[in-house]
Design an enzyme around this catalytic site. Structure first.
Site, PDB file in Angstrom:
ATOM      1  N   LYS A   1      41.010  38.480  45.201  1.00  0.00           N
ATOM      2  CA  LYS A   1      39.775  38.394  44.416  1.00  0.00           C
ATOM      3  C   LYS A   1      38.944  37.151  44.749  1.00  0.00           C
ATOM      4  CE  LYS A   1      41.209  41.092  40.368  1.00  0.00           C
ATOM      5  NZ  LYS A   1      41.265  41.104  38.891  1.00  0.00           N
TER       6      LYS A   1
ATOM      7  N   ASP B   1      35.777  42.661  34.747  1.00  0.00           N
ATOM      8  CA  ASP B   1      36.893  42.561  33.806  1.00  0.00           C
ATOM      9  C   ASP B   1      36.419  42.240  32.396  1.00  0.00           C
ATOM     10  OD1 ASP B   1      38.865  43.195  35.632  1.00  0.00           O
ATOM     11  OD2 ASP B   1      39.235  41.119  36.196  1.00  0.00           O
TER      12      ASP B   1
END
Length: 277
Positions: free
Chosen positions: A70, A106
């Site tokens: 990420k 998220d």
């Protein structure tokens, strides 16, 4: 059936065979009759930058990114959304006219899951206690601050890690060791576990909820098992609870919309498919 014009996306990670994202996006592709495919992309450490940069040339519409890539994805992108720049990580890549745009969804997924299952929840109701100081905690804290939570009490066994999150995000975040959870929960309106404690194969989350108000919402990002020991204990004492599966499902929505042109719904059928196959 796929045509020569099918749009293609996938999930980049290492390992990636366990990912439920292909099952999730595959359900949406079938449900909405999209001419497209979503595939797992096992990318070993040390090769992620090259793999991500190759997506436009390979004709991908984009990809999800999972551990451990990420942060690398954020450095590779030509452009980052404000939220991705703030978090310093990317979980959604969008190919836009040959350029890589990185986003993080998220926080969006966390709030949408909470709102779907607890539509009466209000960010301004009171302080939020967040357990953990990793990437998920950073995304959750940013989302809660943006939603209007008056204070976040960020608890972690290593306080300096929590302080690093607070320094990066700014705002009303108070850091404390996990051992002070009893005091931190006394007037809280929301309790969130962002750690892996309680996940299958991980140590349990040892947390006494006696000081938590009976009306406080409790949610756990862990979804395997679906009802963690934290959620079971909270439910037993009467607290409203929200499991972590919905966060996984809702965070996938923006990517699917960008790649395949449909804003998909999170339904009970989708939950069953992702859980049971």
């Amino acid at each position: 059936m796929l045509s020569g014009a099918a749009r293609v996306a996938g999930v980049i990670g290492w390992p990636v065979a366990h990912s439920r994202s292909p099952r999730l996006h595959g359900h949406w592709l079938r449900t909405y009759g999209v001419d497209g495919a979503y595939v797992p992309l096992a990318v070993a450490p040390g090769t992620a930058e090259r793999a991500i940069r190759a997506l436009p040339a390979l004709g991908f519409a984009g990809a999800n990114v999972t551990v451990p890539h990420k942060e690398i994805a954020a450095r590779v992108c030509d452009e980052l959304t404000d939220q991705a720049r703030r978090i310093g990580a990317v979980n959604t890549l969008i190919v836009d006219h040959g350029r890589l745009v990185g986003d993080t969804t998220d926080g969006f997924g966390f709030l949408e899951n909470l709102r779907q299952h607890r539509p009466d929840w209000r960010a301004a109701a009171g302080p939020a206690v967040v357990l953990g100081a990793g990437g998920s905690a950073r995304a959750v804290c940013a989302a809660l601050l943006d939603a209007g939570v008056p204070e976040i009490r960020l608890l972690n066994r290593t306080v300096n890690k929590a302080e690093a999150v607070a320094d990066a995000l700014g705002g009303p975040i108070r850091c404390a060791p996990l051992s002070e959870s009893g005091r931190a929960m006394m007037d809280a309106a929301l309790l969130v576990n962002t750690t892996v404690l309680g996940m299958q194969g991980q140590p349990p989350l040892d947390l006494n909820l006696d000081s938590l108000p009976a009306g406080a919402e409790v949610t756990d990002l862990v979804y395997a098992p679906l009802e963690t020991s934290l959620l079971a204990a909270a439910r037993e004492r009467g607290n409203p609870v929200v499991d972590g599966l919905g966060m996984l499902l809702h965070q996938a929505r923006p990517g699917f919309k960008a790649w395949f042109g449909v804003d998909p719904e999170v339904t009970d059928a989708l939950r069953r498919v992702v859980l049971d196959g």
